[in-house]
Write an enzyme that holds these catalytic residues in place. Structure first.
Site, PDB file in Angstrom:
ATOM      1  N   MET A 105       3.807   0.840   3.125  1.00 20.29           N
ATOM      2  CA  MET A 105       2.334   1.053   3.290  1.00 20.29           C
ATOM      3  C   MET A 105       1.958   0.679   4.721  1.00 20.29           C
ATOM      4  O   MET A 105       1.172  -0.204   5.391  1.00 20.29           O
ATOM      5  CB  MET A 105       1.872   0.777   2.315  1.00 20.29           C
ATOM      6  CG  MET A 105       1.433   1.254   1.134  1.00 20.29           C
ATOM      7  SD  MET A 105       0.561   0.150   0.123  1.00 20.29           S
ATOM      8  CE  MET A 105       2.140  -0.872  -0.706  1.00 20.29           C
ATOM      9  N   GLY A 131      -3.321  -1.685  -0.937  1.00 28.16           N
ATOM     10  CA  GLY A 131      -4.079  -2.510  -0.974  1.00 28.16           C
ATOM     11  C   GLY A 131      -4.064  -3.787  -1.253  1.00 28.16           C
ATOM     12  O   GLY A 131      -3.893  -4.895  -0.789  1.00 28.16           O
ATOM     13  N   ASP A 147       6.004  -4.086  -2.646  1.00 25.36           N
ATOM     14  CA  ASP A 147       4.401  -3.852  -1.567  1.00 25.36           C
ATOM     15  C   ASP A 147       4.328  -4.640  -0.305  1.00 25.36           C
ATOM     16  O   ASP A 147       4.901  -5.309  -0.145  1.00 25.36           O
ATOM     17  CB  ASP A 147       3.819  -4.065  -2.607  1.00 25.36           C
ATOM     18  CG  ASP A 147       3.540  -2.529  -3.574  1.00 25.36           C
ATOM     19  OD1 ASP A 147       3.135  -2.210  -3.789  1.00 25.36           O
ATOM     20  OD2 ASP A 147       3.423  -3.038  -4.914  1.00 25.36           O
ATOM     21  N   SER A 189       5.881  -4.818  -9.528  1.00 30.95           N
ATOM     22  CA  SER A 189       5.574  -5.393  -8.614  1.00 30.95           C
ATOM     23  C   SER A 189       4.973  -6.836  -8.080  1.00 30.95           C
ATOM     24  O   SER A 189       4.130  -7.261  -8.976  1.00 30.95           O
ATOM     25  CB  SER A 189       3.853  -4.769  -7.976  1.00 30.95           C
ATOM     26  OG  SER A 189       3.228  -4.861  -7.304  1.00 30.95           O
ATOM     27  N   HIS A 194       9.391  -3.809  -7.935  1.00 33.42           N
ATOM     28  CA  HIS A 194       8.202  -3.357  -6.589  1.00 33.42           C
ATOM     29  C   HIS A 194       8.334  -4.030  -5.580  1.00 33.42           C
ATOM     30  O   HIS A 194       7.544  -4.599  -6.254  1.00 33.42           O
ATOM     31  CB  HIS A 194       7.149  -1.990  -7.503  1.00 33.42           C
ATOM     32  CG  HIS A 194       6.723  -0.952  -7.120  1.00 33.42           C
ATOM     33  ND1 HIS A 194       6.733  -0.175  -6.117  1.00 33.42           N
ATOM     34  CD2 HIS A 194       5.753  -1.132  -6.073  1.00 33.42           C
ATOM     35  CE1 HIS A 194       5.646   0.510  -5.749  1.00 33.42           C
ATOM     36  NE2 HIS A 194       4.903  -0.110  -5.886  1.00 33.42           N
ATOM     37  N   ASP A 222       1.450   4.180  -9.659  1.00 35.05           N
ATOM     38  CA  ASP A 222       0.795   2.475  -9.526  1.00 35.05           C
ATOM     39  C   ASP A 222      -0.413   1.845  -8.612  1.00 35.05           C
ATOM     40  O   ASP A 222      -1.548   3.091  -8.341  1.00 35.05           O
ATOM     41  CB  ASP A 222       1.776   2.663  -8.091  1.00 35.05           C
ATOM     42  CG  ASP A 222       1.370   1.342  -7.484  1.00 35.05           C
ATOM     43  OD1 ASP A 222       1.230   0.119  -7.868  1.00 35.05           O
ATOM     44  OD2 ASP A 222       2.160   1.212  -5.852  1.00 35.05           O
ATOM     45  N   MET A 257       2.360  -4.276   3.019  1.00 32.35           N
ATOM     46  CA  MET A 257       1.544  -3.283   4.120  1.00 32.35           C
ATOM     47  C   MET A 257       1.552  -3.696   5.534  1.00 32.35           C
ATOM     48  O   MET A 257       2.082  -5.061   5.794  1.00 32.35           O
ATOM     49  CB  MET A 257       0.768  -4.327   2.714  1.00 32.35           C
ATOM     50  CG  MET A 257       0.368  -4.059   1.783  1.00 32.35           C
ATOM     51  SD  MET A 257      -0.915  -4.279   1.149  1.00 32.35           S
ATOM     52  CE  MET A 257      -0.613  -3.778  -1.098  1.00 32.35           C
ATOM     53  N   MET A 312      -0.825   7.847  -6.003  1.00 31.23           N
ATOM     54  CA  MET A 312      -1.836   5.835  -6.689  1.00 31.23           C
ATOM     55  C   MET A 312      -2.863   6.353  -7.656  1.00 31.23           C
ATOM     56  O   MET A 312      -3.588   7.654  -7.344  1.00 31.23           O
ATOM     57  CB  MET A 312      -1.737   5.539  -5.237  1.00 31.23           C
ATOM     58  CG  MET A 312      -0.551   5.597  -4.023  1.00 31.23           C
ATOM     59  SD  MET A 312       0.362   4.333  -4.741  1.00 31.23           S
ATOM     60  CE  MET A 312      -0.856   2.179  -4.320  1.00 31.23           C
ATOM     61  N   HIS A 326       8.001   0.794  -0.783  1.00 29.77           N
ATOM     62  CA  HIS A 326       6.756   1.160  -1.068  1.00 29.77           C
ATOM     63  C   HIS A 326       6.420   1.024   0.685  1.00 29.77           C
ATOM     64  O   HIS A 326       5.294  -0.374   0.415  1.00 29.77           O
ATOM     65  CB  HIS A 326       5.511   0.363  -2.408  1.00 29.77           C
ATOM     66  CG  HIS A 326       4.655   1.375  -2.615  1.00 29.77           C
ATOM     67  ND1 HIS A 326       3.386   1.393  -2.321  1.00 29.77           N
ATOM     68  CD2 HIS A 326       4.622   2.679  -0.946  1.00 29.77           C
ATOM     69  CE1 HIS A 326       2.779   1.695  -2.426  1.00 29.77           C
ATOM     70  NE2 HIS A 326       2.905   2.694  -1.603  1.00 29.77           N
ATOM     71  N   GLY A 373      -4.794  -5.791  -8.530  1.00 27.88           N
ATOM     72  CA  GLY A 373      -5.293  -5.991  -9.998  1.00 27.88           C
ATOM     73  C   GLY A 373      -7.384  -5.083  -9.414  1.00 27.88           C
ATOM     74  O   GLY A 373      -7.742  -5.727  -9.897  1.00 27.88           O
TER      75      GLY A 373
HETATM   76  C1  DX5 Z   1      -0.979  -1.249  -4.343  1.00 30.10           C
HETATM   77  C2  DX5 Z   1       0.067  -1.794  -4.630  1.00 30.10           C
HETATM   78  C3  DX5 Z   1       0.449  -1.922  -6.056  1.00 30.10           C
HETATM   79  C4  DX5 Z   1      -0.580  -2.641  -6.810  1.00 30.10           C
HETATM   80  C5  DX5 Z   1       0.040  -3.058  -8.379  1.00 30.10           C
HETATM   81  O1  DX5 Z   1      -1.452  -1.400  -2.989  1.00 30.10           O
HETATM   82  O2  DX5 Z   1       1.311  -0.700  -4.116  1.00 30.10           O
HETATM   83  O3  DX5 Z   1       2.063  -1.567  -6.391  1.00 30.10           O
HETATM   84  O4  DX5 Z   1      -0.210  -3.994  -6.403  1.00 30.10           O
HETATM   85  O5  DX5 Z   1      -0.328  -4.146  -8.901  1.00 30.10           O
HETATM   86  P1  DX5 Z   1      -1.022  -4.376  -9.970  1.00 30.10           P
HETATM   87  O6  DX5 Z   1      -0.492  -3.413 -11.659  1.00 30.10           O
HETATM   88  O7  DX5 Z   1      -2.291  -5.496  -9.727  1.00 30.10           O
HETATM   89  O8  DX5 Z   1      -2.395  -2.679  -9.800  1.00 30.10           O
HETATM   90 ZN    ZN Z   2       3.058   0.174  -4.969  1.00 33.36          ZN
END
Ligand code: DX5
Ligand code: ZN
Length: 219
Positions: free
Chosen positions: A69, A143, A36, A9, A34, A176, A38, A138, A67, A146
């Site tokens: 969101m 969001g 993300d 990601s 990947h 994820d 948001m 998930m 992905h 870490g």
């Molecule tokens: C969370 C994301 C993930 C996340 C993965 O909303 O969809 O892709 O950033 O990162 P780590 O591996 O740090 O949880």
């Molecule tokens: Zn993701």
């Protein structure tokens, strides 16, 4: 060769040099990128949109695993397809008409993924399983990168994998959130075949991305 795929990601990458970060991921053996997306509405954080994805496209030939969101998602699907997404994953809660959003992604010749939040049951997408390419489970509330892995999702992966086997349908099971070198083995044993990881890939072993990708694949 391992049948497990790693989807780093870029949420944990250096946003000031995303192009070279993606290039590094490809050289280190990542299977896909990947991304993300948001919206500060479906999830309490904002990231990047189609223009950035389009600009990044030339930095790697790997599939972009996008992905989404965002809500309402439907009217933006085409923008992400045109920007260069190869897999478009949406959450069932973000569309008024899940079938029509699935069909739109297929019509755009993209792979379709459906994502389940930790508290969204498999039932929410059970009738769609035979018409999709991937389920993104998930293992944190989406969001932020870490966060800590929620162990209860291991059973959810097992349940999904049982349905897949029983009904003899083909789709990838991607996980994820909070994936590390220990729980990676648990989710793979439960039936996951694609692991998303941000923090572990970019931060463990002093940022040795190749070592981290290889270690996540170990079973
Ligand atoms: C969370 C994301 C993930 C996340 C993965 O909303 O969809 O892709 O950033 O990162 P780590 O591996 O740090 O949880
Ligand atoms: Zn993701």
């Amino acid at each position: 060769m391992s049948s497990i795929k790693i989807a780093p990601s870029i949420l944990s990458a250096d946003f000031g040099q995303l192009g070279s970060e993606i290039n590094k991921l490809e050289k280190a053996g990542a299977d896909m990128i990947h991304v993300d997306v948001m919206d500060g509405h479906f999830v309490p954080n904002l990231t990047i949109g189609p223009p950035v994805i389009k600009a990044l496209r030339s930095y790697s030939t790997l599939p972009f695993d996008v992905h989404l969101m965002i809500t309402p998602v439907h009217k933006y699907i085409e923008d992400y397809a045109r920007a260069g997404a190869d897999i478009i994953t949406i959450h069932p809660e973000t569309t008024n008409n899940l079938e029509s959003s699935i069909n739109l992604i297929k019509k755009l010749n993209k792979k379709i993924g459906l994502s389940l939040n930790p508290d969204t049951p498999i039932d929410a997408i059970k009738k769609n399983l035979s018409s999709i390419d991937l389920v993104l489970i998930m293992s944190v509330y989406p969001g932020f990168g870490g966060q800590k892995f929620i162990p209860e999702v291991v059973n959810k992966i097992k349940e999904l994998n049982n349905i897949k086997k029983k009904q003899n349908i083909k789709f990838d099971i991607e996980v994820d959130g909070g994936i590390n070198f220990d729980n990676s083995k648990l989710v793979i044993a439960a039936g996951a075949n694609i692991l998303v990881s941000g923090t572990t890939i970019f931060k463990e072993n002093n940022g040795d991305i190749k070592k981290n990708i290889d270690s996540l694949k170990l079973i």
